[in-house]
Structure formats: structure tokens, C-alpha cells
Design a protein around this motif. Structure first.
Motif, PDB file in Angstrom:
ATOM      1  N   GLY A  65     110.295  22.654 -50.027  1.00  0.00           N
ATOM      2  CA  GLY A  65     111.643  22.128 -49.870  1.00  0.00           C
ATOM      3  C   GLY A  65     111.720  20.692 -50.330  1.00  0.00           C
ATOM      4  O   GLY A  65     110.708  20.081 -50.705  1.00  0.00           O
ATOM      5  N   GLU A  66     112.927  20.121 -50.289  1.00  0.00           N
ATOM      6  CA  GLU A  66     113.123  18.733 -50.726  1.00  0.00           C
ATOM      7  C   GLU A  66     112.736  17.768 -49.608  1.00  0.00           C
ATOM      8  O   GLU A  66     113.095  17.962 -48.446  1.00  0.00           O
ATOM      9  CB  GLU A  66     114.573  18.492 -51.133  1.00  0.00           C
ATOM     10  CG  GLU A  66     114.794  17.084 -51.681  1.00  0.00           C
ATOM     11  CD  GLU A  66     116.241  16.799 -52.051  1.00  0.00           C
ATOM     12  OE1 GLU A  66     116.501  15.785 -52.707  1.00  0.00           O
ATOM     13  OE2 GLU A  66     117.117  17.615 -51.669  1.00  0.00           O
ATOM     14  N   PHE A  67     112.009  16.723 -49.975  1.00  0.00           N
ATOM     15  CA  PHE A  67     111.557  15.706 -49.025  1.00  0.00           C
ATOM     16  C   PHE A  67     112.684  14.701 -48.808  1.00  0.00           C
ATOM     17  O   PHE A  67     113.213  14.123 -49.761  1.00  0.00           O
ATOM     18  CB  PHE A  67     110.321  15.015 -49.593  1.00  0.00           C
ATOM     19  CG  PHE A  67     109.544  14.213 -48.595  1.00  0.00           C
ATOM     20  CD1 PHE A  67     109.315  14.678 -47.316  1.00  0.00           C
ATOM     21  CD2 PHE A  67     109.009  12.977 -48.946  1.00  0.00           C
ATOM     22  CE1 PHE A  67     108.580  13.942 -46.397  1.00  0.00           C
ATOM     23  CE2 PHE A  67     108.263  12.229 -48.046  1.00  0.00           C
ATOM     24  CZ  PHE A  67     108.055  12.716 -46.769  1.00  0.00           C
ATOM     25  N   ASP A  89     112.121  15.085 -54.577  1.00  0.00           N
ATOM     26  CA  ASP A  89     110.727  15.532 -54.641  1.00  0.00           C
ATOM     27  C   ASP A  89     110.533  16.760 -53.751  1.00  0.00           C
ATOM     28  O   ASP A  89     111.030  16.805 -52.621  1.00  0.00           O
ATOM     29  CB  ASP A  89     109.780  14.422 -54.193  1.00  0.00           C
ATOM     30  CG  ASP A  89     109.681  13.305 -55.207  1.00  0.00           C
ATOM     31  OD1 ASP A  89     109.603  13.614 -56.411  1.00  0.00           O
ATOM     32  OD2 ASP A  89     109.690  12.124 -54.815  1.00  0.00           O
ATOM     33  N   LEU A  90     109.794  17.725 -54.262  1.00  0.00           N
ATOM     34  CA  LEU A  90     109.519  18.950 -53.518  1.00  0.00           C
ATOM     35  C   LEU A  90     108.149  18.867 -52.856  1.00  0.00           C
ATOM     36  O   LEU A  90     107.166  18.480 -53.496  1.00  0.00           O
ATOM     37  CB  LEU A  90     109.564  20.154 -54.460  1.00  0.00           C
ATOM     38  CG  LEU A  90     110.914  20.420 -55.133  1.00  0.00           C
ATOM     39  CD1 LEU A  90     110.785  21.524 -56.175  1.00  0.00           C
ATOM     40  CD2 LEU A  90     111.983  20.762 -54.107  1.00  0.00           C
ATOM     41  N   LYS A 101     104.758  18.964 -54.564  1.00  0.00           N
ATOM     42  CA  LYS A 101     104.848  20.100 -55.480  1.00  0.00           C
ATOM     43  C   LYS A 101     105.588  19.765 -56.770  1.00  0.00           C
ATOM     44  O   LYS A 101     105.696  20.609 -57.657  1.00  0.00           O
ATOM     45  CB  LYS A 101     105.555  21.272 -54.788  1.00  0.00           C
ATOM     46  CG  LYS A 101     104.777  21.830 -53.597  1.00  0.00           C
ATOM     47  CD  LYS A 101     103.430  22.368 -54.031  1.00  0.00           C
ATOM     48  CE  LYS A 101     102.640  22.936 -52.867  1.00  0.00           C
ATOM     49  NZ  LYS A 101     101.313  23.435 -53.304  1.00  0.00           N
ATOM     50  N   GLY A 102     106.114  18.563 -56.866  1.00  0.00           N
ATOM     51  CA  GLY A 102     106.809  18.158 -58.080  1.00  0.00           C
ATOM     52  C   GLY A 102     108.246  17.772 -57.799  1.00  0.00           C
ATOM     53  O   GLY A 102     108.681  17.684 -56.654  1.00  0.00           O
ATOM     54  N   ARG A 103     108.986  17.535 -58.868  1.00  0.00           N
ATOM     55  CA  ARG A 103     110.392  17.189 -58.765  1.00  0.00           C
ATOM     56  C   ARG A 103     111.256  18.446 -58.768  1.00  0.00           C
ATOM     57  O   ARG A 103     110.885  19.468 -59.339  1.00  0.00           O
ATOM     58  CB  ARG A 103     110.806  16.306 -59.950  1.00  0.00           C
ATOM     59  CG  ARG A 103     110.118  14.978 -60.026  1.00  0.00           C
ATOM     60  CD  ARG A 103     110.714  13.991 -59.073  1.00  0.00           C
ATOM     61  NE  ARG A 103     112.128  13.767 -59.320  1.00  0.00           N
ATOM     62  CZ  ARG A 103     112.937  13.122 -58.476  1.00  0.00           C
ATOM     63  NH1 ARG A 103     112.458  12.646 -57.336  1.00  0.00           N
ATOM     64  NH2 ARG A 103     114.213  12.946 -58.755  1.00  0.00           N
ATOM     65  N   GLN A 104     112.426  18.358 -58.131  1.00  0.00           N
ATOM     66  CA  GLN A 104     113.367  19.476 -58.169  1.00  0.00           C
ATOM     67  C   GLN A 104     113.703  19.834 -59.607  1.00  0.00           C
ATOM     68  O   GLN A 104     113.795  21.007 -59.959  1.00  0.00           O
ATOM     69  CB  GLN A 104     114.654  19.109 -57.428  1.00  0.00           C
ATOM     70  CG  GLN A 104     114.601  19.339 -55.932  1.00  0.00           C
ATOM     71  CD  GLN A 104     115.944  19.076 -55.282  1.00  0.00           C
ATOM     72  OE1 GLN A 104     116.671  18.175 -55.685  1.00  0.00           O
ATOM     73  NE2 GLN A 104     116.270  19.850 -54.264  1.00  0.00           N
ATOM     74  N   VAL A 141     108.210  28.286 -60.272  1.00  0.00           N
ATOM     75  CA  VAL A 141     106.899  27.697 -60.544  1.00  0.00           C
ATOM     76  C   VAL A 141     106.991  26.180 -60.421  1.00  0.00           C
ATOM     77  O   VAL A 141     107.922  25.562 -60.955  1.00  0.00           O
ATOM     78  CB  VAL A 141     106.397  28.069 -61.960  1.00  0.00           C
ATOM     79  CG1 VAL A 141     104.991  27.522 -62.183  1.00  0.00           C
ATOM     80  CG2 VAL A 141     106.422  29.571 -62.175  1.00  0.00           C
ATOM     81  N   HIS A 142     106.027  25.589 -59.719  1.00  0.00           N
ATOM     82  CA  HIS A 142     105.994  24.149 -59.513  1.00  0.00           C
ATOM     83  C   HIS A 142     104.842  23.538 -60.317  1.00  0.00           C
ATOM     84  O   HIS A 142     103.674  23.793 -60.027  1.00  0.00           O
ATOM     85  CB  HIS A 142     105.821  23.833 -58.031  1.00  0.00           C
ATOM     86  CG  HIS A 142     106.896  24.434 -57.171  1.00  0.00           C
ATOM     87  ND1 HIS A 142     108.172  23.937 -57.145  1.00  0.00           N
ATOM     88  CD2 HIS A 142     106.883  25.508 -56.335  1.00  0.00           C
ATOM     89  CE1 HIS A 142     108.900  24.668 -56.321  1.00  0.00           C
ATOM     90  NE2 HIS A 142     108.147  25.630 -55.821  1.00  0.00           N
TER      91      HIS A 142
END
Length: 504
Positions: free
Chosen positions: A348-350, A381-382, A394-397, A408-409
Motif C-alpha cells: 500500500g501507499e506509505f 511510495d509503496l 516496493k517502489g513508487r506508485q 509488479v513492483h
């Protein structure tokens, strides 16, 4: 918060006036806390003579130096905002930032004089930093000035790198600086006995708020260099018995490759803080085994902190891919696109809330309202949180892609690649694919090109089929932006060249 709480220079000038506050290894100058206090008051007087008022902006086109530390204290006392400009940008980009912040004064260094003369837009009054230095060093003593530092006043405007669009000016307040300092000091146990060597640029929040402002708060010592040189830094860390150091993973990799690395004694270095990109498990292991030094990965961003999460050194080798847990004095949550809070191991989004969150973007209320809702900063950011409460980036949205209907992240794939012993560096981007909609492209730096077959075998074993990069491109080095982040633009250019070679 009162002025007494925020004017750290004045306090330490009273408590330990002769204590060295900052040193430049380039100019070989040193300023005590007492000197900075006096110099800042003289600069306040100069600003008044120039007609500067609370809320005005001073743009600075210069490398990090002792001048900046005096300027910080003077601007706090005057209510003036410092805008450190990225001197590595193109002329058109610099002009765009000028037009956005509308500075009342421009300060510049000798190294940037030529670039300044090439700008094609009307400029405010400009003063060389050498002139400013002569004034605050040779100026007459001023009477004690009435200082009222307001916690809500901005002290900086930091422009984001703009890798996903037009750069935005992040407003950074005195309140943010105070609470970030407490967060940093709490997690690292910073005291007046500590010291650091700053190699980071002034136009990025890390160049101020990872160590410089927290150490000024604690009455500690800051040593500075204008440019990073791996061998020189290693020698200076040993010579000065430095206790704390901040470096990007790329910098640490450069340091460990030098001949000096095996010779220096860094027994006084308590921690190295790293972030900005993935810190590989192999990097953590090498520094711990070879030098006995713990690297503490963490997470931060220009809009908050930047001290947001930290991975404790006792856990670093147990959960090497984690960014740790949230620091003190802030709230966090992970939310799905539906608004529901994420469960354990659910992406999810931080989101962040607290006194370390920016009030918004300069001259950009639309973007402010999009990012900050009910006091919560939606970072874009995920992350996931495991059952023990540790966070994993996990990366950016906007980085997440859909391949064959599966989310896929890229950050997850990158982290997996970095656990392969043949991979020294890696990053993953998505590109359009005629069959799957999108697919991943991995860019790797290998021990040698013969390792590619082993890497492909590793990927097939470790990743589900839809997560496997369709292409793996070998590079000599991962390209970086001027603030040390991975350059998506250059990577996509490499991919275009690679794709062209595949065409029949």
C-alpha cells in the motif's frame, strides 16, 4: 517553540563559545560557535541594509561551505528563506527555478560565476560569497539584536529533482528542522562529542538535515568537503576520528574499491547512514566484516523529515532488505487505493503525519492539496509491513506496472537481483510490451559479463514468471542524477539503443 528553543547557534555560543562548529577541508578554515553567532548577527544587519524582509528569498548558487552555515543562522534570525539551487542543472532549469521562487537576493561562488553570466533572465541583486564573507568577518560588532525565530517560518525551499516532471519547491520550516533533529538524535544517540564529514550537496535536504542541522542542535562538529573523493574521504575519516557518516550506496561501493579501504582504521566511526537507493545485503556484509562498521539503511524524502525510518544496526543483517521502523515523533500508515489500511505483507501507499511534514509546495497549492490530506502526507511510495513491524520499500506508485494482468513492483525485483552474488548493482524499469502490456527491464552491473547466464538462472529460480525481467542489460555503471538518484531518463535511452540492436 520559542526563539531559545530554535536558536541553537546562540545557545552553544553561550555554553561552549570556543568549540569548533564547522571546518572546511578545502579552505582549511574553522568557525567556532561563537564566531558563527557574531558573523550571523553582522549578516542580519547587512540584510537590513539591503532592504530584505521576513519572507524574502535568498537564492544561492554555490557549493556547500562555511558561508552556508553562517547564512543559515542569519536567515533564521531574519525570517528569510534560503533557496539552495542545484548548480548541476541546465541553464534553462536554473532559470525556471529563479522564476518560481522570485528571490530578492542571489549569492554565488567563484565556481558558478561563469554560469551566472550565461543566464538570460533578469536577476535580482547579486553578491559574490567572498564579498559576504569579508563583510561578516571584517564588519564592526553589532549590538545584540532582537531575535524572534518563528517555528512556522520557512527556512529552506528545496526543489525536488523533477525526475517525474517539473521540479517542485518543498517548503521546509523551522519546526520541521527541530523535530527532524530530535528524530535523528534519538535513533543515533547523537551528542556534542560526535562529528561528521559532509560530502552531500546543499541543494538537497540530505545535505542539511541528515547530519548538519542535528549536529548543530547538539553542539557537535561538522567537517565539510565540496566534492566527494573516495580515497580522500577514507583518509579524512581516519585522521579526524569521525563518528558519524552519511553516504549513498554508490559512494560506499566506490570507497570499498580503493586501495586505501583495507589500510584505514575507522574504529571511531559508530555508524554509516545510507539511503536514496537500495542498500544491497552484500554491501552491508562487506563493511561489517572488513571494517566492523554497521550501515544503517533508512528512508526519507524531501517533503518530510528526512529522518522517517531507520533499520537498527542489530537487525541490519537479519532483515537487510528492510528500511526499518518509523522513528520517534511521527505517525505512519499504509493504505490501499480504496482507503483501507493494508494488512500484514500487503502493498500500500506509505503515509506520514507529524511535525516533520512540510506545509506544502511553494507556489503550488494544487500539488499541495493532492499530496497532503487531513494532515497526512501521501508519499506515493509503496511499502509493506511484515509481522514484526518492519517496513519494506516496493517502489513508487507510478513505477508499478501491470504485466499480463499482474501487478509488479520493480523495487522487489531489484532487491532480489541484489541478493545474487554475481550482481554488484541493479535496478529495474518497466517498458511497453506488445504481448503482456508492460514488462520489466533489468539494468545490472556484473562482476564480469560471463556471469549473465548465472544471473538468468538465478532469476528463473527466485522470481515468478510474470515478475522476471524480459531483458537484462549489462552496464559498466548505473547512471545517477545530480542528487545521486538513479536516472530513469538515461536508463530509458540505454534501453532504446539496446532495443534497436535487437531489430532484424
Amino acid at each position: 517553540m520559542t526563539t531559545d528553543t530554535l536558536d541553537w547557534i546562540a545557545k552553544w555560543a553561550d555554553y561552549t563559545p570556543d568549540k569548533i562548529a564547522v571546518t572546511s577541508f578545502d579552505s582549511e578554515e574553522k568557525y567556532t560557535y561563537s564566531q558563527i553567532h557574531v558573523y550571523a548577527n553582522r549578516l542580519v544587519e547587512k540584510f537590513e541594509e539591503l532592504g530584505l524582509q521576513e519572507g524574502d528569498r535568498i537564492a544561492v548558487l554555490a557549493e556547500h561551505s562555511l558561508h552556508y552555515i553562517v547564512l543559515l543562522s542569519a536567515c533564521q534570525r531574519s525570517g528569510i528563506i534560503i533557496v539552495p539551487l542545484n548548480y548541476r542543472l541546465s541553464l534553462s532549469d536554473i532559470e525556471m527555478l529563479f522564476l518560481d521562487c522570485s528571490p530578492a537576493l542571489l549569492l554565488y561562488s567563484e565556481n558558478q560565476k561563469e554560469k551566472l553570466g550565461q543566464l538570460s533572465i533578469p536577476l535580482p541583486k547579486t553578491i559574490h560569497l567572498d564579498v559576504i564573507e569579508r563583510y561578516y568577518k571584517d564588519g564592526v560588532d553589532v549590538k545584540p539584536i532582537a531575535v524572534q525565530i518563528k517555528e512556522k517560518n520557512p527556512i529552506f525551499i528545496f526543489y525536488t529533482s523533477g525526475t517525474t516532471g517539473r521540479p517542485k519547491g518543498v517548503i521546509y520550516t523551522n519546526k520541521m528542522m527541530f523535530w527532524n533533529s530530535l528524530n535523528t538524535s534519538m535513533q543515533l544517540g547523537i551528542t556534542f562529542r560526535d562529528s561528521t564529514i559532509n560530502t552531500l550537496p546543499p541543494y538537497h535536504t540530505s545535505g542539511w538535515n541528515i547530519f548538519i542541522t542535528p549536529l548543530l542542535h547538539k553542539g557537535a562538529q561538522i567537517d565539510m568537503v565540496e566534492k566527494f573523493d573516495a580515497e580522500r574521504i577514507l583518509c579524512l575519516l581516519e585522521l579526524n576520528k569521525t563518528t558519524l557518516f552519511m553516504a549513498l550506496p554508490t559512494m560506499l561501493a566506490m570507497m570499498q574499491k580503493t586501495e586505501v579501504f583495507n589500510r584505514v582504521n575507522l574504529e571511531h566511526l559508530r555508524f554509516i547512514i545510507s539511503g536514496g537507493e537500495t542498500v544491497s545485503p552484500s554491501l552491508l556484509k562487506l563493511w561489517k566484516e572488513k571494517k566492523g562498521i554497521s550501515i544503517r539503511p533508512g528512508y526519507g524524502l524531501t517533503e518530510a523529515g528526512p529522518s522517517i525510518t531507520s533499520l537498527h544496526h542489530d537487525i541490519a543483517m537479519t532483515k537487510p532488505e528492510s528500511i526499518g521502523k518509523p522513528n520517534f515523533y511521527l505517525k505512519t500508515k499504509i493504505v490501499l487505493s480504496t482507503g483501507r489500511k493494508a494488512r500484514v505483507n500487503e502493498v500500500g501507499e506509505f503515509c506520514i503525519k507529524g511535525n516533520i511534514v512540510s506545509p506544502g509546495y511553494w507556489n503550488n497549492s494544487t500539488e499541495t492539496n493532492n499530496k497532503i490530506k487531513n494532515g497526512w502526507l501521501h508519499t506515493g511510495d509503496l511499502v509493506t509491513k511484515d509481522k514484526d513491524g518492519f517496513l519494506f520499500l516496493k517502489g513508487r506508485q507510478d513505477d508499478m506496472y501491470i504485466s499480463g494482468g499482474e501487478n509488479v513492483h520493480p523495487q522487489e525485483i531489484t532487491a532480489t537481483l541484489l541478493t545474487c552474488e554475481n550482481v554488484m548493482k541493479a535496478t529495474v524499469l518497466s517498458v511497453d510490451d506488445p504481448v503482456w502490456g508492460q514488462c520489466g527491464v533489468a539494468f545490472v552491473v556484473l562482476e564480469n559479463e560471463k556471469s549473465l547466464k548465472k544471473v538468468k538462472t538465478f532469476v528463473n529460480k527466485k522470481l515468478a514468471s510474470f515478475k522476471r525481467p524480459k531483458h537484462i542489460i549489462i552496464l559498466d555503471e548505473i547512471p545517477l542524477t545530480s542528487v545521486g538518484k538513479i536516472s530513469r531518463k538515461k536508463l530509458l535511452a540505454y534501453y532504446k539503443v539496446y532495443k534497436a540492436k535487437l531489430q532484424p
